[in-house]
Scaffold this active site. Sequence first.
Site, PDB file in Angstrom:
ATOM      1  N   ASP A 170      20.423  -7.430 -43.145  1.00  0.00           N
ATOM      2  CA  ASP A 170      21.158  -7.491 -44.409  1.00  0.00           C
ATOM      3  C   ASP A 170      22.361  -6.547 -44.381  1.00  0.00           C
ATOM      4  O   ASP A 170      22.304  -5.486 -43.759  1.00  0.00           O
ATOM      5  CB  ASP A 170      20.206  -7.117 -45.557  1.00  0.00           C
ATOM      6  CG  ASP A 170      20.788  -7.471 -46.914  1.00  0.00           C
ATOM      7  OD1 ASP A 170      21.704  -8.314 -46.989  1.00  0.00           O
ATOM      8  OD2 ASP A 170      20.339  -6.885 -47.915  1.00  0.00           O
TER       9      ASP A 170
ATOM     10  N   ASN B  24      19.356 -19.172 -48.928  1.00  0.00           N
ATOM     11  CA  ASN B  24      20.768 -19.008 -48.541  1.00  0.00           C
ATOM     12  C   ASN B  24      21.560 -20.314 -48.660  1.00  0.00           C
ATOM     13  O   ASN B  24      22.797 -20.297 -48.672  1.00  0.00           O
ATOM     14  CB  ASN B  24      20.895 -18.463 -47.111  1.00  0.00           C
ATOM     15  CG  ASN B  24      20.546 -16.995 -46.988  1.00  0.00           C
ATOM     16  OD1 ASN B  24      20.139 -16.523 -45.934  1.00  0.00           O
ATOM     17  ND2 ASN B  24      20.700 -16.233 -48.077  1.00  0.00           N
TER      18      ASN B  24
HETATM   19  C1  FPP Z   1      22.591 -11.142 -44.821  1.00  0.00           C
HETATM   20  O1  FPP Z   1      23.677 -10.329 -45.160  1.00  0.00           O
HETATM   21  C2  FPP Z   1      22.883 -11.864 -43.571  1.00  0.00           C
HETATM   22  C3  FPP Z   1      22.834 -13.215 -43.410  1.00  0.00           C
HETATM   23  C4  FPP Z   1      22.473 -14.149 -44.481  1.00  0.00           C
HETATM   24  C5  FPP Z   1      23.218 -13.831 -42.117  1.00  0.00           C
HETATM   25  C6  FPP Z   1      22.643 -13.206 -40.891  1.00  0.00           C
HETATM   26  C7  FPP Z   1      23.440 -13.635 -39.746  1.00  0.00           C
HETATM   27  C8  FPP Z   1      23.852 -12.847 -38.750  1.00  0.00           C
HETATM   28  C9  FPP Z   1      23.442 -11.453 -38.594  1.00  0.00           C
HETATM   29  C10 FPP Z   1      24.770 -13.445 -37.739  1.00  0.00           C
HETATM   30  C11 FPP Z   1      24.244 -13.492 -36.371  1.00  0.00           C
HETATM   31  C12 FPP Z   1      22.888 -14.082 -36.243  1.00  0.00           C
HETATM   32  C13 FPP Z   1      22.429 -14.745 -35.144  1.00  0.00           C
HETATM   33  C14 FPP Z   1      21.006 -15.136 -35.105  1.00  0.00           C
HETATM   34  C15 FPP Z   1      23.301 -15.079 -33.988  1.00  0.00           C
HETATM   35  P1  FPP Z   1      24.433 -10.600 -46.546  1.00  0.00           P
HETATM   36  O2  FPP Z   1      25.463 -11.642 -46.289  1.00  0.00           O
HETATM   37  O3  FPP Z   1      23.437 -10.948 -47.593  1.00  0.00           O
HETATM   38  O4  FPP Z   1      25.077  -9.208 -46.803  1.00  0.00           O
HETATM   39  P2  FPP Z   1      25.331  -8.547 -48.257  1.00  0.00           P
HETATM   40  O5  FPP Z   1      23.977  -8.304 -48.859  1.00  0.00           O
HETATM   41  O6  FPP Z   1      26.021  -7.271 -47.900  1.00  0.00           O
HETATM   42  O7  FPP Z   1      26.206  -9.501 -49.039  1.00  0.00           O
END
Ligand code: FPP
Length: 248
Positions: free
Chosen positions: A19, A67
């Site tokens: 996250d 998501n």
């Molecule tokens: C949550 O952060 C993250 C995600 C929903 C996406 C996770 C994806 C990656 C780490 C990219 C690479 C992954 C692979 C498997 C190659 P958020 O967007 O909710 O962050 P925030 O809470 O700060 O808005």
Amino acid sequence: MPERTNSSAVPRHVAIIMDGNGRWARQRALPRQAGHRAGVKPVRRVVESCAERGVEVLTLFAFSSENWQRPAEEVRGLMSLFVDALDREVEELDSNGIRLKFIGDLTSLNPVLLERIRAAELKTLQNTRMTLVIAVAYGGRWDLAQAAKRMAAEVTEGKLKLDDINSECLASYLALADLPDLDLLIRSGGEQRVSNFLLWEIAYAELFFTDVLWPDFDANELTRAFDFFCGRERRFGQTSDQVGAATC
Ligand code: FPP
């Protein structure tokens, strides 16, 4: 990658809620997609590090059932990031002995990504050094519901007896059946919640929360998580005397 070392203090199964990509991007006045792109590097780092440390299974939460509700552009960006990452990384993962497995409602994914996923799983099927599980379109509630549905169908067809249903039986219908129990759950990004990840599997897992945003998650932070795990007395419902001293 160097060969893995064996130690009783090493968690067999580690899971991570990655996250903080969005906030990392916002702090730099960048679009959210830049945060997701920056999140790929720490994925490589933790995969290498966990394999070196002797972790048997690493499960990463890449995209939750919820998501899908994000803006369409962000969802499209994430899906294409996953396709690119698979195109770039599968060869190396394979040559490092890593088996890839995907869990979640994969039928909801676009056909291009699904085809890459199936090919990656097939190519790495025989690898035994570490299993890397990627949870996509996954939710703990979805997993429990699909398990219940399959069990109910088998009871109806006479393949499963109602009396044989117990927690072990149910676990064998879950997406992570046949893999070691979850030992350590790590969440980056400062929130202290589980967000519909591995709901069944966290029963006796140790939970490590860090404020570090996912793109900044590095070897130091992983070491902190492993040290934390090492310091825990895992009693599994027993007393301290029964389980004896911790071995770290
Ligand atoms: C949550 O952060 C993250 C995600 C929903 C996406 C996770 C994806 C990656 C780490 C990219 C690479 C992954 C692979 C498997 C190659 P958020 O967007 O909710 O962050 P925030 O809470 O700060 O808005």
